[in-house]
Design a protein around this motif. Structure first.
Motif, PDB file in Angstrom:
ATOM      1  N   VAL A 118       0.851  -1.194   0.000  1.00 43.04           N
ATOM      2  CA  VAL A 118       0.000   0.000   0.000  1.00 43.04           C
ATOM      3  C   VAL A 118       0.883   1.238   0.000  1.00 43.04           C
ATOM      4  CG1 VAL A 118      -1.814   1.172   1.249  1.00 43.04           C
ATOM      5  CG2 VAL A 118      -1.660  -1.302   1.315  1.00 43.04           C
ATOM      6  N   ARG A 119       0.472   2.224  -0.739  1.00 42.96           N
ATOM      7  CA  ARG A 119       1.229   3.479  -0.727  1.00 42.96           C
ATOM      8  C   ARG A 119       0.789   4.293   0.470  1.00 42.96           C
ATOM      9  NH1 ARG A 119       1.330   5.597  -6.811  1.00 42.96           N
ATOM     10  NH2 ARG A 119       3.248   6.585  -6.114  1.00 42.96           N
ATOM     11  N   TYR A 120       1.763   4.855   1.081  1.00 43.77           N
ATOM     12  CA  TYR A 120       1.501   5.589   2.312  1.00 43.77           C
ATOM     13  C   TYR A 120       0.948   6.963   1.940  1.00 43.77           C
ATOM     14  CZ  TYR A 120       2.421   6.694   7.158  1.00 43.77           C
ATOM     15  OH  TYR A 120       2.297   7.034   8.469  1.00 43.77           O
ATOM     16  N   PRO A 121      -0.054   7.413   2.613  1.00 43.33           N
ATOM     17  CA  PRO A 121      -0.626   8.710   2.219  1.00 43.33           C
ATOM     18  C   PRO A 121       0.249   9.871   2.682  1.00 43.33           C
ATOM     19  CG  PRO A 121      -1.788   7.827   4.064  1.00 43.33           C
ATOM     20  CD  PRO A 121      -0.808   6.766   3.676  1.00 43.33           C
ATOM     21  N   ALA A 122       0.288  10.874   1.860  1.00 41.60           N
ATOM     22  CA  ALA A 122       1.063  12.065   2.206  1.00 41.60           C
ATOM     23  C   ALA A 122       0.230  12.967   3.099  1.00 41.60           C
ATOM     24  CB  ALA A 122       1.454  12.804   0.940  1.00 41.60           C
ATOM     25  N   PRO A 123       0.906  13.701   3.966  1.00 38.39           N
ATOM     26  CA  PRO A 123       0.150  14.645   4.816  1.00 38.39           C
ATOM     27  C   PRO A 123      -0.087  15.957   4.071  1.00 38.39           C
ATOM     28  CG  PRO A 123       2.451  14.697   5.380  1.00 38.39           C
ATOM     29  CD  PRO A 123       2.317  13.672   4.286  1.00 38.39           C
ATOM     30  N   GLU A 124      -0.957  16.771   4.621  1.00 38.97           N
ATOM     31  CA  GLU A 124      -1.106  18.131   4.097  1.00 38.97           C
ATOM     32  C   GLU A 124       0.194  18.885   4.345  1.00 38.97           C
ATOM     33  OE1 GLU A 124      -4.410  20.264   5.354  1.00 38.97           O
ATOM     34  OE2 GLU A 124      -5.792  19.115   4.104  1.00 38.97           O
TER      35      GLU A 124
END
Lengths: 417, 296
Positions: free
Chosen positions: A369-375
């Motif tokens: 799974v690709r890790y989500p980027a933060p704002e």
């Protein structure tokens, strides 16, 4: 304001000296014609013979321009034309509709940390699950369908995006659809933006890169909060057909309840987004065949993965080595039917073994799974874009080159006449 | 057809030009074919007292009962030498007629002389001075010799300088027997190796006849003012004509040719001066008649 993506080509500028030198040759100011009786004419003073002078100034200018244009074309000169820009995720507009589009699923193949926590707590109601990574693995394909399942008028994506745009002060900025891999894309295209331009990325989610690129422009990344992405009314039962997995189960009647219990536990794993349908015989959609019966399966059965008991008499299994993955002793072999996992321990009797099996299966058969980027708000790191050797040269320079070449040829030809 | 020098100048075929130029000239100016004892039969003539008995045709006497004497053409013993100066200065073009230059004029007029010599049965040879050397075509008679000489003349181009005096002097042995020497040049260098060689020939009792060629622009000095000129044979820098210099030029040129003429007269050499713009047949006639006038 102009930039160059392959600035080393400017070192070729001294080539301009060549036409200058040619046009500034020493010439005879008096053209001498042969004349047999020239000896009876008075001699001309010799100091007037050869002088420095400019010849054909227009042609010289044209040739210099031609060379400059050629070098500029090779050096990849461009004029940045984009100002402040908003990159809007098309998935936001798509989430407005009641049904989830495939675009959204493609774009949001990952979940945020908050979603992760939600799912973990949900899973704890089912089999005893202690490890967070179990939930993370589960989320791989569950979030997107669930998040897109329903959208209400008050928190739809477009309204949220408009609100973000206004709050960031990008009211009149140009809008572009978000490209697939936005941060590397921005790095490659950063020469298109004027210096001082700002960028706003409004997206449902972004994949986290290993390292954020250092861009020449300030980039503001606004991501839609998870709560908005996942409306409260969503139930585990609201499952998209795409997350249904077909399993062909061939077993003895006494072991059948254990297998069914195992797959119903898999149904409840993660965020309950996956549904495992048990069939008697494999079809084209079958992902897994469980062969826990005596004898051999019909030769026409095909599936990517087989789970068989240890007394399965396949020739490939005879040479397979015993491996232990997550505490499960397995023999793994590739055959014409598909990949075969042979073990003596299934169907798993307890929740730990079931979880280990599920984790192993998901880990080996699904992409990470690709890790989500933060704002994030990234400042402008540089004043000028980086040199990009692969950037295509500007088209207008090529046209200018062509026109200059034609003019130079015409003028040279006209001069010879 | 071929009326003007310009049209003539554009005709590449020397044979055609010769036929045109010699159309009104017949078999030359003087009667070259003497009759008498020879190989080739010409005609019968009535016997006159004093004729040799062995020349009487006895078979004809038997048939006609009259005395007839066989006449044959006697070969001429005068060789004609054509001398062409093909140095770089002979490339001087006419500034009025396009395509016409001194070399073309000299070459064509010598070709006409060769044709006349061939018609009269004289032996003729060719001497070409070009590119610092001398090219000989040995004297012979007959139509094939004419073709040989015409081919040689067509091949010549105006390049280089005159061969030096020593080599010219050593090559003068060609004319042992008394002969006619027709030399066409511009004679801008005088005295020069060429003039010395010709004077030497004259002293060897050859009949030397010179044709000095000039262009009309050279005679008038009507060159463009302000343009630089260089001598094609002498690399002595640039010369320029201005309005005041034109008269000086004319005077200098006239003085030069007066000197040439005086020299020729002193050595009893016929000098004919022609402009290459004037019709070829006129120049040819004038040159030949000049020699004829002296003969009378």
């Amino acid at each position: 304001m102009m930039f160059s993506t392959q600035a080393l080509w400017w070192l070729a500028l001294p080539v301009l000296l060549l036409p200058v030198w040619w046009h500034r040759q020493k010439r005879q100011r008096i053209k001498a014609e042969p004349l047999a009786t020239a000896r009876f004419l008075p001699a001309a003073p010799p100091q007037q013979l050869r002088v420095w002078r400019w010849e054909e100034v227009i042609l010289l200018v044209l040739r210099c321009l031609l060379l400059v244009a050629l070098i500029a074309w090779l050096a990849g000169v461009f004029m940045p034309w984009r100002g402040d820009t908003i990159l809007v995720d098309p998935a936001l507009a798509a989430s407005e509709s009641a049904t989830a589009g495939p675009a959204l699923r493609r774009e949001s193949n990952f979940v945020s940390r908050t979603q992760q926590r939600n799912l973990d707590s949900r899973l704890r109601g089912g089999p005893a699950i202690r490890n967070d990574s179990f939930g993370a693995n589960l989320m791989a394909s569950t979030v997107d369908a669930a998040s897109a399942a329903a959208g209400s008028a008050e928190n739809n994506g477009v309204a949220w995006a408009e609100q973000q745009i206004v709050s960031a002060g990008f009211k009149d900025a140009q809008r572009l659809p978000l490209p697939a891999d936005v941060l590397p894309w921005l790095q490659a295209h950063e020469h298109e933006w004027r210096p001082g331009a700002r960028l706003l990325i409004v997206a449902a989610a972004l994949p986290m890169p290993a390292e954020f690129p250092r861009l020449a422009h300030a980039v503001d990344i606004r991501l839609r909060p998870a709560a908005a992405m996942r409306p409260a009314g969503t139930t585990p039962g609201a499952v998209d057909t795409a997350s249904t997995h077909h399993v062909a189960l061939a077993t003895t009647p006494e072991r059948a309840p254990a297998w069914r219990a195992l797959f119903s536990a898999f149904d409840a794993a993660g965020d309950c987004g996956q549904r495992y349908v048990l069939d008697e015989a494999p079809s084209a959609k079958t992902e897994l065949i469980v062969w826990d019966a005596p004898g051999m399966p019909p030769p026409s059965w095909r599936a990517p993965l087989w789970w068989v008991s240890s007394n399965f008499a396949a020739p490939e299994l005879a040479t397979a080595k015993q491996v232990t993955i997550d505490g499960i002793a397995l023999r793994i072999a590739d055959s014409a039917r598909g990949r075969i996992w042979a073990s003596s321990v299934w169907p798993s009797a307890d929740a730990d073994a079931a979880r280990a099996l599920y984790e192993t299966w998901q880990a080996l058969s699904r992409l990470p799974v690709r890790y989500p980027a933060p704002e994030l708000s990234m400042p402008a790191w540089r004043t000028a874009p980086l040199a990009m050797p692969d950037a295509p040269p500007a088209a207008w320079l090529a046209y200018a080159l062509l026109i200059l070449f034609a003019l130079e040829r015409l003028l040279t030809h006209a001069r010879r006449r | 057809m071929l009326e003007t020098p310009a049209l003539l100048a554009h005709a590449a075929d020397l044979d055609l030009i010769i036929r045109h130029v010699l159309a009104g000239l017949g078999h030359g100016i003087h009667a070259g074919r003497e009759r008498g004892a020879g190989v080739e039969f010409s005609e019968y003539r009535a016997y006159a007292p004093g004729d040799e008995w062995r020349r009487v045709d006895w078979k004809l006497l038997a048939r006609a009962d009259r005395y007839y004497v066989r006449e044959a053409e006697r070969d001429s013993h005068v060789a004609v030498w054509l001398w062409l100066d093909a140095t770089a200065s002979m490339a001087e073009p006419s500034r009025q007629v396009a395509g016409l230059d001194k070399l073309w004029y000299a070459r064509t007029i010598l070709a006409c002389l060769a044709a006349i010599a061939q018609r009269q049965g004289d032996a003729f040879g060719l001497v070409v001075c070009t590119g610092g050397r001398t090219e000989f075509t040995p004297a012979a008679r007959g139509p094939r010799q004419l073709q040989r000489v015409l081919a040689q003349l067509s091949r010549v181009s105006a390049t280089g300088d005159m061969p030096d005096a020593a080599s010219l002097k050593s090559s003068l042995h060609f004319a042992r027997a008394p002969s006619l020497v027709f030399a066409a040049s511009d004679f801008l260098d005088w005295p020069s190796p060429l003039s010395e060689a010709l004077l030497r020939l004259r002293r060897m009792r050859h009949d030397v006849r010179l044709l000095a060629l000039r262009t009309q622009a050279e005679v008038d000095g009507s060159f463009k003012i302000g343009t630089g000129y260089r001598d094609p044979e002498q690399g002595d820098g640039l010369h320029r004509l201005d309005a005041a210099g034109r008269e000086a030029y004319r005077t200098a040129l006239a003085a030069h040719f007066a000197g040439v003429a005086t020299d020729c007269r002193r050595h009893d050499i016929q000098l004919y001066q022609a402009c290459i713009e004037q019709p070829l047949s006129l120049a040819l006639r004038g040159w030949l008649q000049l020699a004829g006038a002296r003969a009378r």
